[in-house]
Design a protein around this motif. Structure first.
Motif, PDB file in Angstrom:
ATOM      1  N   TRP A 186      -0.415  11.748  12.176  1.00  0.00           N
ATOM      2  CA  TRP A 186      -0.890  10.198  11.464  1.00  0.00           C
ATOM      3  C   TRP A 186      -1.410  10.113  10.879  1.00  0.00           C
ATOM      4  O   TRP A 186      -1.200   9.713   9.387  1.00  0.00           O
ATOM      5  CB  TRP A 186      -1.636   9.735  13.108  1.00  0.00           C
ATOM      6  N   TYR A 187      -2.657  11.797  10.358  1.00  0.00           N
ATOM      7  CA  TYR A 187      -3.333  12.061   9.145  1.00  0.00           C
ATOM      8  C   TYR A 187      -3.455  12.474   7.860  1.00  0.00           C
ATOM      9  O   TYR A 187      -3.243  11.834   6.907  1.00  0.00           O
ATOM     10  CB  TYR A 187      -4.954  12.164   9.957  1.00  0.00           C
ATOM     11  N   ASP A 188      -2.541  13.538   8.316  1.00  0.00           N
ATOM     12  CA  ASP A 188      -2.681  14.447   7.675  1.00  0.00           C
ATOM     13  C   ASP A 188      -1.069  15.053   7.037  1.00  0.00           C
ATOM     14  O   ASP A 188      -1.039  15.633   6.122  1.00  0.00           O
ATOM     15  CB  ASP A 188      -2.934  16.113   7.797  1.00  0.00           C
ATOM     16  N   SER A 189       0.284  15.290   7.631  1.00  0.00           N
ATOM     17  CA  SER A 189       1.546  15.391   7.563  1.00  0.00           C
ATOM     18  C   SER A 189       2.052  14.377   6.281  1.00  0.00           C
ATOM     19  O   SER A 189       1.416  13.696   5.996  1.00  0.00           O
ATOM     20  CB  SER A 189       2.744  15.222   8.880  1.00  0.00           C
ATOM     21  N   PHE A 190       2.683  15.472   5.514  1.00  0.00           N
ATOM     22  CA  PHE A 190       3.353  14.898   4.505  1.00  0.00           C
ATOM     23  C   PHE A 190       4.185  13.525   4.330  1.00  0.00           C
ATOM     24  O   PHE A 190       3.809  12.164   4.035  1.00  0.00           O
ATOM     25  CB  PHE A 190       4.362  15.941   3.534  1.00  0.00           C
ATOM     26  N   GLY A 191       5.317  13.481   5.807  1.00  0.00           N
ATOM     27  CA  GLY A 191       6.344  12.304   6.156  1.00  0.00           C
ATOM     28  C   GLY A 191       5.352  10.858   5.830  1.00  0.00           C
ATOM     29  O   GLY A 191       5.572  10.895   5.259  1.00  0.00           O
ATOM     30  N   PHE A 192       4.091  11.286   6.629  1.00  0.00           N
ATOM     31  CA  PHE A 192       3.783   9.385   6.860  1.00  0.00           C
ATOM     32  C   PHE A 192       2.571   9.235   6.112  1.00  0.00           C
ATOM     33  O   PHE A 192       1.684   8.901   5.417  1.00  0.00           O
ATOM     34  CB  PHE A 192       2.567  10.324   8.214  1.00  0.00           C
ATOM     35  N   ASN A 193       2.249  10.401   4.905  1.00  0.00           N
ATOM     36  CA  ASN A 193       1.613  10.276   3.605  1.00  0.00           C
ATOM     37  C   ASN A 193       1.829   9.879   2.012  1.00  0.00           C
ATOM     38  O   ASN A 193       1.847   9.667   1.542  1.00  0.00           O
ATOM     39  CB  ASN A 193       0.298  11.088   3.284  1.00  0.00           C
ATOM     40  N   ARG A 194       3.415  10.344   2.965  1.00  0.00           N
ATOM     41  CA  ARG A 194       4.371   9.827   1.911  1.00  0.00           C
ATOM     42  C   ARG A 194       4.590   8.589   0.461  1.00  0.00           C
ATOM     43  O   ARG A 194       4.381   8.749  -0.565  1.00  0.00           O
ATOM     44  CB  ARG A 194       6.253  10.237   1.794  1.00  0.00           C
ATOM     45  N   TYR A 195       4.377   7.636   1.304  1.00  0.00           N
ATOM     46  CA  TYR A 195       4.849   6.461   0.586  1.00  0.00           C
ATOM     47  C   TYR A 195       3.420   5.547   1.386  1.00  0.00           C
ATOM     48  O   TYR A 195       3.611   3.834   0.783  1.00  0.00           O
ATOM     49  CB  TYR A 195       5.938   5.269   1.232  1.00  0.00           C
ATOM     50  N   ARG A 196       2.139   6.081   1.970  1.00  0.00           N
ATOM     51  CA  ARG A 196       1.235   4.760   2.220  1.00  0.00           C
ATOM     52  C   ARG A 196       0.581   5.067   0.592  1.00  0.00           C
ATOM     53  O   ARG A 196       0.958   5.789  -0.723  1.00  0.00           O
ATOM     54  CB  ARG A 196       0.326   6.209   2.610  1.00  0.00           C
ATOM     55  N   GLY A 197      -0.201   4.020   0.458  1.00  0.00           N
ATOM     56  CA  GLY A 197      -1.103   3.720  -0.340  1.00  0.00           C
ATOM     57  C   GLY A 197       0.209   3.103  -1.810  1.00  0.00           C
ATOM     58  O   GLY A 197       1.087   2.562  -1.445  1.00  0.00           O
ATOM     59  N   ASP A 198      -0.605   3.212  -3.041  1.00  0.00           N
ATOM     60  CA  ASP A 198       0.509   2.991  -4.357  1.00  0.00           C
ATOM     61  C   ASP A 198       0.906   3.878  -5.285  1.00  0.00           C
ATOM     62  O   ASP A 198       1.128   3.793  -6.827  1.00  0.00           O
ATOM     63  CB  ASP A 198       0.000   1.605  -5.530  1.00  0.00           C
ATOM     64  N   ASP A 199       0.199   5.061  -4.966  1.00  0.00           N
ATOM     65  CA  ASP A 199       0.096   5.886  -6.410  1.00  0.00           C
ATOM     66  C   ASP A 199       1.501   6.293  -6.864  1.00  0.00           C
ATOM     67  O   ASP A 199       2.166   6.959  -7.079  1.00  0.00           O
ATOM     68  CB  ASP A 199      -0.711   7.065  -5.513  1.00  0.00           C
ATOM     69  N   TRP A 200       2.250   6.062  -5.629  1.00  0.00           N
ATOM     70  CA  TRP A 200       3.657   6.783  -5.240  1.00  0.00           C
ATOM     71  C   TRP A 200       4.782   5.601  -6.233  1.00  0.00           C
ATOM     72  O   TRP A 200       5.618   6.013  -6.094  1.00  0.00           O
ATOM     73  CB  TRP A 200       4.655   6.789  -4.054  1.00  0.00           C
TER      74      TRP A 200
END
Length: 384
Positions: free
Chosen positions: A294-308
């Motif tokens: 939930w907190y650290d994996s690539f998949g779950f962080n891939r489109y969090r926030g708006d930097d992407w």
């Protein structure tokens, strides 16, 4: 688009806990609905977590803060350990919901689930017309059994929660659907116009209603809602429109990796039901803890926030409301999940949505042209 999880920059914003856990217990299902949201290649994914592994998933998710647990599939009733899983979830303190077609349900199992502590049962119908329902389900006895089980669920003291997936082949009978729901003493009814992922995306040309169909159905639903409210009737009608007739995208799952955690039958963890279709590396609960996932994996962080976000999303004053829309829809329609959701009129690919609307008006498929969800079709699609 990067698919590697070896090196990436996590967004600065720390997400809250996953409040809603969906346990897709199995992809097995006795029905063959052509709008199923399961992966087209579900026949490749036959591995299923054991009872003990599922209970450990529930424990870890509860520890993270998850409060609601849905049992889904496929058809979760094919799992013979379902009552044991319900009891374990109740002991952990979850509010539990069984999402089922009703096929495989019996009065004895309803009583067993109630004793185990199940809070909520939602039964889905394909149509209010027996012939259409059974044709879509791929079963000659489905409609009669659903009616019987819906009544049995009510008799056992559960709230009557019904779901109708509406599309061009049943939406014109919306009033008949509502009348059936009232006859069954429904407390909540979700009239959810088909969303186009999985098998529904494959069959979009035969499922997308016209704008006139959609507007008529929503008007009739609103009239019934007002009438029921005036009469003090307890039934609540919820009408869900398809993204394809919007000019701005929905905030998919309240934002990527924000509230929702989906665990598939083989233990793959996803931020939404359809994310398995993306070329993104997602972790498995058999290899990592849920906290790491939930907190650290690539998949779950891939489109969090708006930097992407690329333009026009990055500069859009609505990005904190819609989060750029649906990544799965962007990928299915444009081939790149980084793109703005084509539903948005600001998207350079919005013409794809307009083309789909025109197709619904000018060249829709018949009911007989739909590809039904089944193992043989899945294997053919895999080979293709």
């Amino acid at each position: 688009m990067s698919v590697s999880g070896s090196s990436f920059a996590k967004p600065e914003h720390v997400p809250g806990p996953p409040l809603w856990l969906l346990a897709e217990l199995t992809y097995r299902c006795p029905l063959q609905c052509p709008y199923c949201s399961n992966p087209l290649d579900f026949a490749r994914h036959q591995e299923e977590l054991t009872t003990a592994q599922w209970i450990e998933v529930f424990r870890q998710a509860r520890e993270l803060g998850a409060a609601q647990l849905g049992f889904s599939g496929g058809e979760p009733l094919v799992r013979q350990d379902l009552a044991e899983l319900i009891a374990a979830a109740r002991e952990l303190g979850y509010y539990t919901n069984l999402i089922t077609s009703g096929i495989g349900l019996t009065e004895a199992r309803i009583a067993e689930f109630a004793e185990a502590g199940l809070d909520h049962i939602q039964i889905s119908f394909q149509a209010a017309d027996e012939e259409v329902n059974n044709l879509l389900a791929g079963s000659k006895k489905a409609f009669a059994h659903k009616l019987e089980m819906a009544r049995a669920v009510k008799q056992h003291g559960y709230p009557m929660v019904l779901n109708f997936v509406t599309h061009r082949h049943n939406i014109d009978n919306i009033e008949q659907i509502i009348r059936l729901c009232l006859e069954l003493e429904a407390d909540f009814v979700e009239l959810a116009t088909c969303q186009f992922y999985g098998w529904a995306e494959l069959n979009r040309a035969g499922l997308l209603p016209t704008k006139a169909q959609l507007e008529r159905a929503e008007r009739i639903t609103n009239e019934w809602r007002d009438r029921l409210a005036a009469e003090g009737h307890p039934c609540k009608l919820i009408f869900v429109t398809p993204d394809y007739y919007e000019e701005r995208p929905k905030a998919c799952m309240n934002g990527w990796g924000s509230l929702f955690l989906d665990i598939t039958p083989d233990g793959t963890a996803l931020p939404c039901h359809s994310a398995r279709s993306l070329p993104v590396q997602f972790p498995k609960v058999t290899e990592h803890s849920l906290k790491h996932i939930w907190y650290d994996s690539f998949g779950f962080n891939r489109y969090r926030g708006d930097d992407w976000m690329p333009e026009p999303c990055r500069s859009c004053d609505e990005k904190e409301r819609d989060f750029g829309g649906c990544r799965c829809q962007a990928f299915l329609l444009t081939g790149d999940a980084d793109n703005a959701d084509p539903v948005c009129s600001k998207s350079a690919h919005h013409g794809l949505i307009l083309d789909a609307r025109r197709e619904a008006e000018e060249a829709p498929w018949s009911l007989e042209q739909l590809t039904q969800r089944n193992v043989r079709a899945s294997q053919i699609i895999c080979k293709g």
